[in-house]
Each structure stands twice: as structure tokens, then as C-alpha cells.
Enzyme design. Structure first.
Site, PDB file in Angstrom:
ATOM      1  CB  CYS A  92      -0.925   0.005   1.214  1.00  0.00           C
ATOM      2  SG  CYS A  92      -0.038   0.039   2.799  1.00  0.00           S
ATOM      3  CD  GLN A  93       4.586  -0.233   1.818  1.00  0.00           C
ATOM      4  OE1 GLN A  93       3.966  -0.737   0.886  1.00  0.00           O
ATOM      5  NE2 GLN A  93       5.216  -0.951   2.738  1.00  0.00           N
TER       6      GLN A  93
END
Length: 326
Positions: A74-75
Site C-alpha cells: 500500500c505504500q
């Protein structure tokens, strides 16, 4: 009838565990994080645990599996990161679509952070959605709050479901603000579950005041006091130190909040009775079972818990998919 599933970017196995609760048989988990994969293997010993990247992986061997699930890193899209999206080398959304197209499962489930729906990412998200085989009917992406599905934690995520044949309805919320599951259902004041966390709760020099004593930042770091009568704030992957939420054992936070709102000066030092959540308590707020064991260092365990899909949320979604496949 039992369906089979594989979990890409499986982490500690939250998504797989939830799908198993919904009646799926996990047959494989794939991840590059050794500690997380060790946790997955320990708690889902019947599934094959593969320490490999999705990049270059031959997914044709998994043709015949019913569901492909996964929460790509998700970064690249998280509001807490650099938000580079497709420019971030950790972006694995196209690889997830490639895996689905190579396996052609009866359905797929993808989970990610709410930031993926931000206007800056919408065009790219649409490009990724267009990469899935057009024989899939895609539902979503839906923005969900885990608390709406019985998780004692407020956690905003997006969920995307694809089905090859037939139709599927996105599961309706099972809870609302009036009957949310409270944090005190799994953690309690005065009772430490698991190995204590020694990180101190220190007063912030420049506190950020909000309407609620349990919002804003009255103390250093991203960790907040938990109102045990309500769902906890989102459990963070960066927890372990001062980004770990805490129990206000002496109920001093509301009074301190009132003190600040009345014009009082910020205090110094540490909060008496401020106790950081343990790994086990964090995991319970994520709806992992009480006997769940996490491998690796303490820091790694906190990260695994914070990165996980809450099994309860995965179970509800999995049950909806299972119903559509019957």
C-alpha cells in the site's frame, strides 16, 4: 462444497485466515517478507508458503484454484507515504492483475488503502482495472470501514471483487455506530495481554487539539489513547514505539484535554498510567485469534499485525464470494 484460495502478498495471513473462516481452503501464500511468511506457515501449516516475488512468478501452476486474493503493497498510495503510485517500484497492482489473468480463477479479491481512491490516483486505478480480463465482472472498488463489519477498530480500506461467471453483491455492513464492537470486547484496562511494551507515553510540546480527547495528537508520536467504549483507531504498521496506541489506565486523558481546551499549558514528562498496546492486544483488535503466534522480532510482529487484513473483514467478504460461487 469447499473452495480453494491463494493469497498473494499474504503477510501474516489475515486475508487467508478470514477466507478459511468463510469456508475456503488456503492452498498457497506468497510473500517476500521472511518473518511474515514464517507466521503464515506456522498458522496455516496446510498451505504452501512461498518466499518469492510476484514479479516473474509462473502462476499457471495454480490454474483451477477458485479464488485469488491479495493486498498489494500500500505504500505507493498511502497518505502517510510519498504517494508515488505507479512511479514507486513497490507498486504491484499490475502484477496482481497479471496473476489473475494467468490463473483465471472463478473470483478474485483485492484489498488496499483508501488513498488509492484519491483523485490523484483515479486515472491510474482505472488503467489497472482495464488490465483485468474483460470476462470478469468487477464490483468496486468499495471504500469500507472495518468497524462496519464487526471489527473493534476503525480502519478504512478499499475492496475490489471480480467474478468470472454470474453476479455478486458487495456484502452489506453488519454493524453501525449504534452497535459497533468496542475495543473493550478484546482488551481491558488493568489487564496486560502478551509481552508488555515499554515505550513511554510522553506529553507533546505542541499538542494538536481536536473536539474529542481521543483524536488529534496530545502526546508524541502517532499513538493515541483508546476510548475502550468504541472501536480503536487504526492499528499502524509503524507501531512498536510511540506510534503504538495506548490504554489510559488512570483515565487522565479526558481531564488533560479539558485542561488544554481551557487554555492550560502543555504538560511535560510522561503520562501516568499510559500503557502501550502489546502485539497480542493489537492482533486482537485486528480480530486475530487469541492463540495466534507471530514470528520475528517484536518490531516485525507489530508491522505484520498492522499490515494485515482483519480476518473478520475478510470472512464477511469471503462469505459473499462463496455464496456467489455456489
Amino acid at each position: 462444497m469447499e473452495f480453494t484460495s491463494i493469497d498473494l502478498f499474504c503477510g501474516a495471513g489475515g486475508l487467508s485466515i478470514g477466507l478459511e473462516r468463510a469456508g475456503f481452503q488456503s492452498v498457497m501464500g506468497l510473500d517476500t517478507n521472511r518473518d511474515a511468511l514464517a507466521t503464515y506457515a506456522r498458522n496455516l501449516p496446510h498451505a504452501k508458503a512461498e518466499e518469492k516475488s510476484v514479479v516473474g512468478y509462473d502462476f499457471r501452476q495454480w490454474r483451477g484454484v477458485d479464488v485469488v486474493a491479495g493486498g498489494p503493497p500500500c505504500q505507493p498510495f498511502s497518505n502517510g507515504g510519498k504517494r508515488l503510485a505507479a512511479e514507486d517500484r513497490r507498486d504491484m497492482l499490475p502484477h496482481f492483475a497479471h496473476a489473475v489473468n494467468e490463473i483465471m480463477p472463478r473470483a478474485f479479491i483485492m484489498e488496499n488503502v483508501a488513498g488509492l481512491l484519491a483523485s490523484r490516483n483515479r486515472e491510474y486505478l482505472n488503467q489497472v482495472l482495464a488490465q483485468f480480463d474483460d470476462r470478469y465482472t468487477i464490483i468496486g472498488p468499495h471504500l469500507v470501514n472495518a468497524a462496519d463489519y464487526g471489527v473493534p477498530q476503525k480502519r478504512l480500506r478499499i475492496v475490489l471483487i471480480g467474478i468470472l461467471k454470474g453476479s455478486i453483491a458487495f456484502p452489506a455492513p453488519t454493524h453501525c455506530e449504534k452497535n459497533y464492537v468496542a475495543a473493550r470486547s478484546v482488551i481491558r484496562s488493568g489487564e496486560v495481554q502478551g509481552v508488555p511494551n515499554g515505550s513511554k507515553v510522553v506529553y507533546a510540546r505542541n499538542p494538536d487539539l481536536r473536539q474529542s480527547p481521543y483524536a488529534g495528537q496530545l502526546f508524541n508520536g502517532g499513538g493515541r489513547a483508546i476510548d475502550l467504549s468504541k472501536p480503536a483507531p487504526t492499528i499502524l504498521a509503524a507501531a512498536g514505539g510511540n506510534k503504538t496506541h495506548f490504554i489510559d489506565e488512570m483515565d487522565l486523558v479526558p481531564g488533560y484535554h479539558h485542561h488544554l481546551k481551557s487554555g492550560g499549558k502543555p504538560r511535560e514528562g510522561t503520562l501516568d498510567g499510559g500503557r502501550r498496546l502489546t502485539v497480542k492486544e493489537s492482533a486482537l483488535l485486528q480480530t486475530f485469534a487469541a492463540d495466534m503466534v507471530f514470528e520475528g522480532s517484536k518490531s516485525s510482529q507489530y508491522t505484520q499485525v498492522g499490515n494485515a487484513v482483519p480476518p473478520r473483514l475478510a470472512e464477511v467478504i469471503g462469505a459473499s464470494v462463496a455464496a456467489a460461487l455456489h
